[in-house]
Design a protein around this motif. Structure first.
Motif, PDB file in Angstrom:
ATOM      1  N   ARG A   5       0.828  -1.203   0.000  1.00 57.69           N
ATOM      2  CA  ARG A   5       0.000   0.000   0.000  1.00 57.69           C
ATOM      3  C   ARG A   5       0.865   1.255   0.000  1.00 57.69           C
ATOM      4  O   ARG A   5       0.528   2.255  -0.656  1.00 57.69           O
ATOM      5  CB  ARG A   5      -0.939  -0.020   1.216  1.00 57.69           C
ATOM      6  CG  ARG A   5      -1.863   1.189   1.346  1.00 57.69           C
ATOM      7  CD  ARG A   5      -2.830   1.304   0.168  1.00 57.69           C
ATOM      8  NE  ARG A   5      -3.569   0.090  -0.097  1.00 57.69           N
ATOM      9  CZ  ARG A   5      -4.724  -0.243   0.510  1.00 57.69           C
ATOM     10  NH1 ARG A   5      -5.250   0.569   1.415  1.00 57.69           N
ATOM     11  NH2 ARG A   5      -5.345  -1.363   0.194  1.00 57.69           N
ATOM     12  N   LEU A   6       1.969   1.225   0.730  1.00 56.38           N
ATOM     13  CA  LEU A   6       2.865   2.379   0.769  1.00 56.38           C
ATOM     14  C   LEU A   6       3.455   2.635  -0.620  1.00 56.38           C
ATOM     15  O   LEU A   6       3.492   3.779  -1.094  1.00 56.38           O
ATOM     16  CB  LEU A   6       3.990   2.134   1.778  1.00 56.38           C
ATOM     17  CG  LEU A   6       5.005   3.271   1.949  1.00 56.38           C
ATOM     18  CD1 LEU A   6       4.310   4.544   2.414  1.00 56.38           C
ATOM     19  CD2 LEU A   6       6.097   2.851   2.935  1.00 56.38           C
ATOM     20  N   SER A   7       3.882   1.578  -1.284  1.00 56.67           N
ATOM     21  CA  SER A   7       4.423   1.714  -2.637  1.00 56.67           C
ATOM     22  C   SER A   7       3.340   2.219  -3.591  1.00 56.67           C
ATOM     23  O   SER A   7       3.595   3.108  -4.421  1.00 56.67           O
ATOM     24  CB  SER A   7       4.962   0.365  -3.127  1.00 56.67           C
ATOM     25  OG  SER A   7       5.372   0.446  -4.469  1.00 56.67           O
ATOM     26  N   LEU A  12       0.705   6.577  -6.733  1.00 59.52           N
ATOM     27  CA  LEU A  12      -0.516   7.332  -7.015  1.00 59.52           C
ATOM     28  C   LEU A  12      -0.296   8.835  -6.831  1.00 59.52           C
ATOM     29  O   LEU A  12      -0.834   9.645  -7.581  1.00 59.52           O
ATOM     30  CB  LEU A  12      -1.653   6.844  -6.108  1.00 59.52           C
ATOM     31  CG  LEU A  12      -3.071   7.244  -6.549  1.00 59.52           C
ATOM     32  CD1 LEU A  12      -3.397   6.660  -7.922  1.00 59.52           C
ATOM     33  CD2 LEU A  12      -4.105   6.783  -5.531  1.00 59.52           C
ATOM     34  N   ASP A  13       0.512   9.191  -5.847  1.00 57.13           N
ATOM     35  CA  ASP A  13       0.847  10.610  -5.654  1.00 57.13           C
ATOM     36  C   ASP A  13       1.573  11.162  -6.885  1.00 57.13           C
ATOM     37  O   ASP A  13       1.315  12.291  -7.319  1.00 57.13           O
ATOM     38  CB  ASP A  13       1.738  10.785  -4.412  1.00 57.13           C
ATOM     39  CG  ASP A  13       0.964  10.641  -3.116  1.00 57.13           C
ATOM     40  OD1 ASP A  13      -0.279  10.751  -3.153  1.00 57.13           O
ATOM     41  OD2 ASP A  13       1.612  10.429  -2.069  1.00 57.13           O
ATOM     42  N   ALA A  34       0.342   1.790  -9.766  1.00 54.36           N
ATOM     43  CA  ALA A  34      -0.061   1.795  -8.355  1.00 54.36           C
ATOM     44  C   ALA A  34      -1.001   0.630  -8.063  1.00 54.36           C
ATOM     45  O   ALA A  34      -0.888  -0.026  -7.016  1.00 54.36           O
ATOM     46  CB  ALA A  34      -0.740   3.118  -8.017  1.00 54.36           C
ATOM     47  N   ILE A  35      -1.901   0.344  -8.998  1.00 57.74           N
ATOM     48  CA  ILE A  35      -2.820  -0.782  -8.827  1.00 57.74           C
ATOM     49  C   ILE A  35      -2.064  -2.104  -8.893  1.00 57.74           C
ATOM     50  O   ILE A  35      -2.377  -3.053  -8.161  1.00 57.74           O
ATOM     51  CB  ILE A  35      -3.929  -0.714  -9.895  1.00 57.74           C
ATOM     52  CG1 ILE A  35      -4.861   0.466  -9.582  1.00 57.74           C
ATOM     53  CG2 ILE A  35      -4.711  -2.024  -9.965  1.00 57.74           C
ATOM     54  CD1 ILE A  35      -5.883   0.744 -10.658  1.00 57.74           C
ATOM     55  N   GLU A  36      -1.063  -2.169  -9.738  1.00 57.99           N
ATOM     56  CA  GLU A  36      -0.237  -3.389  -9.788  1.00 57.99           C
ATOM     57  C   GLU A  36       0.454  -3.628  -8.451  1.00 57.99           C
ATOM     58  O   GLU A  36       0.644  -4.782  -8.031  1.00 57.99           O
ATOM     59  CB  GLU A  36       0.800  -3.272 -10.900  1.00 57.99           C
ATOM     60  CG  GLU A  36       0.207  -3.317 -12.295  1.00 57.99           C
ATOM     61  CD  GLU A  36       1.236  -3.045 -13.378  1.00 57.99           C
ATOM     62  OE1 GLU A  36       2.433  -2.889 -13.018  1.00 57.99           O
ATOM     63  OE2 GLU A  36       0.860  -2.978 -14.559  1.00 57.99           O
ATOM     64  N   ASP A  40      -5.870  -4.399  -4.337  1.00 53.00           N
ATOM     65  CA  ASP A  40      -7.075  -4.330  -3.507  1.00 53.00           C
ATOM     66  C   ASP A  40      -7.429  -2.904  -3.078  1.00 53.00           C
ATOM     67  O   ASP A  40      -8.391  -2.705  -2.332  1.00 53.00           O
ATOM     68  CB  ASP A  40      -6.906  -5.195  -2.240  1.00 53.00           C
ATOM     69  CG  ASP A  40      -6.880  -6.677  -2.564  1.00 53.00           C
ATOM     70  OD1 ASP A  40      -7.587  -7.083  -3.511  1.00 53.00           O
ATOM     71  OD2 ASP A  40      -6.149  -7.423  -1.898  1.00 53.00           O
ATOM     72  N   TRP A  41      -6.685  -1.915  -3.525  1.00 52.15           N
ATOM     73  CA  TRP A  41      -6.874  -0.545  -3.050  1.00 52.15           C
ATOM     74  C   TRP A  41      -7.970   0.149  -3.872  1.00 52.15           C
ATOM     75  O   TRP A  41      -7.759   0.540  -5.015  1.00 52.15           O
ATOM     76  CB  TRP A  41      -5.560   0.217  -3.139  1.00 52.15           C
ATOM     77  CG  TRP A  41      -5.568   1.535  -2.420  1.00 52.15           C
ATOM     78  CD1 TRP A  41      -6.447   1.940  -1.466  1.00 52.15           C
ATOM     79  CD2 TRP A  41      -4.644   2.612  -2.615  1.00 52.15           C
ATOM     80  NE1 TRP A  41      -6.133   3.200  -1.033  1.00 52.15           N
ATOM     81  CE2 TRP A  41      -5.033   3.645  -1.718  1.00 52.15           C
ATOM     82  CE3 TRP A  41      -3.538   2.808  -3.432  1.00 52.15           C
ATOM     83  CZ2 TRP A  41      -4.344   4.857  -1.642  1.00 52.15           C
ATOM     84  CZ3 TRP A  41      -2.848   3.997  -3.355  1.00 52.15           C
ATOM     85  CH2 TRP A  41      -3.244   5.017  -2.461  1.00 52.15           C
TER      86      TRP A  41
END
Length: 327
Positions: A5-7, A12-13, A34-36, A40-41
């Motif tokens: 999630r941090l990565s 995403l930022d 970011a989704i890769e 689940d985000w």
């Protein structure tokens, strides 16, 4: 926060920064990365959907919004709303409550300034003018129920003319702002479609300013309003006007109601129209949002009242924007 999630968050930022610079292709590519990193985000899918939608990739945007909704059944980001606007699903009877709550919780700190200074929001003033004479004739104590009270913009206008104001709103953070004004006797966080018990059982006046626009089918809530009015009590509400019967969802993510269905619903709720006057409620992106200020009385017959035709007024034009869905 997990490493994945941090990565994903960092990517995403970067994608959002690229989008802000107008580099949409690169932004979409990094959002997909970011989704890769974290498949689940839900937020990443929603942001990707926004980017794809702005880039004109409608079908891909629909897929992204569907993926977001699959991962967040409460739909706090409003993916279902975007799917409705894109024509991917049928228009629902209301906007998702968790989405509306999250939207206004986030919007609360800048709500008053945004609506008054940027959007030239005037519904409370128009509504007060519509019922000024009726309020003067109300018996004391003049008790008012403010539905969807938000930060208390209605109280800013009505407080000096009535004895008691109670408010209900879905957003706790909006209510905190209203409470700080010290103009309400009671404030409750609740959904107006399942109204809680209040200190006062029935009111002389119910005000619904820019709240019924988040509901499509108003028949149940109008019946509820009737049950909270004293005999002869008054409802004043602002509605955005639509041309599609019975209602449609506008680009501002609010429902627009056809005047004919409003008249039918009011009649079935035993609320008789006193006045129904057009007016400019706000500005959005420099365009006037036209609505109606409807006043109705909870009696079987009403005295003849003189209502002047024409509009209640217009707001100055400006380069103004509506609140963003996601912040």
């Amino acid at each position: 926060m997990s490493n994945d999630r941090l990565s994903a968050s960092r990517r995403l930022d970067v994608a959002l920064a690229m989008a802000s610079r107008g580099d949409s292709d690169a932004a979409i590519e990094v959002a997909q990365a970011a989704i890769e990193a974290d498949s689940d985000w839900d937020e990443a899918y929603f942001v990707l959907g926004e980017m794809l939608e702005k880039a004109g990739q409608k079908e891909a945007a629909i897929d992204a919004y569907r993926a977001c909704l699959k991962r967040d059944a409460t739909d706090r980001m409003g993916a279902e709303v975007r799917l409705m606007l894109l024509g991917a699903i049928a228009v629902r009877d209301r906007l998702p409550p968790d989405y509306v709550r999250a939207l206004f919780d986030d919007y609360a700190p800048r709500f008053d300034v945004s609506l008054r200074d940027k959007l030239a929001y005037r519904a409370p003033e128009l509504m007060f003018e519509a019922v000024r004479v009726l309020i003067a004739d109300m018996a004391h104590p003049r008790e008012v129920l403010d539905l969807g009270c938000g930060t208390g913009l209605v109280a800013d206008v009505f407080a000096g003319q009535v004895d008691v104001l109670d408010g209900v709103d879905l957003s706790p953070r909006m209510l905190n702002r209203a409470r700080a004004k010290g103009l309400y006797r009671q404030l409750l966080a609740a959904d107006i479609t399942s109204m809680p018990d209040m200190v006062t059982a029935r009111y002389g006046l119910v005000v619904a300013a820019d709240v019924l626009n988040y509901l499509g089918d108003l028949e149940p809530v109008l019946a509820m309003i009737h049950s909270r009015l004293l005999p002869g009590g008054i409802l004043v509400m602002s509605l955005e006007e639509g041309e599609i019967y019975p209602f449609d969802l506008g680009p501002g993510q609010r429902f627009r109601h056809h005047p004919d269905v409003i008249a039918a619903w009011l009649k079935r709720a035993d609320l008789e129209v006193v006045s129904d006057v057009p007016g400019v409620l706000r500005q959005e992106k420099g365009i006037s949002v036209t609505g109606r200020i409807v006043v109705a009385r909870a009696v079987t017959a009403i005295a003849s009242l003189s209502v002047l035709p024409g509009t209640l007024g217009s707001a100055p034009d400006g380069d103004l924007v509506a609140p963003e869905t996601v912040h």
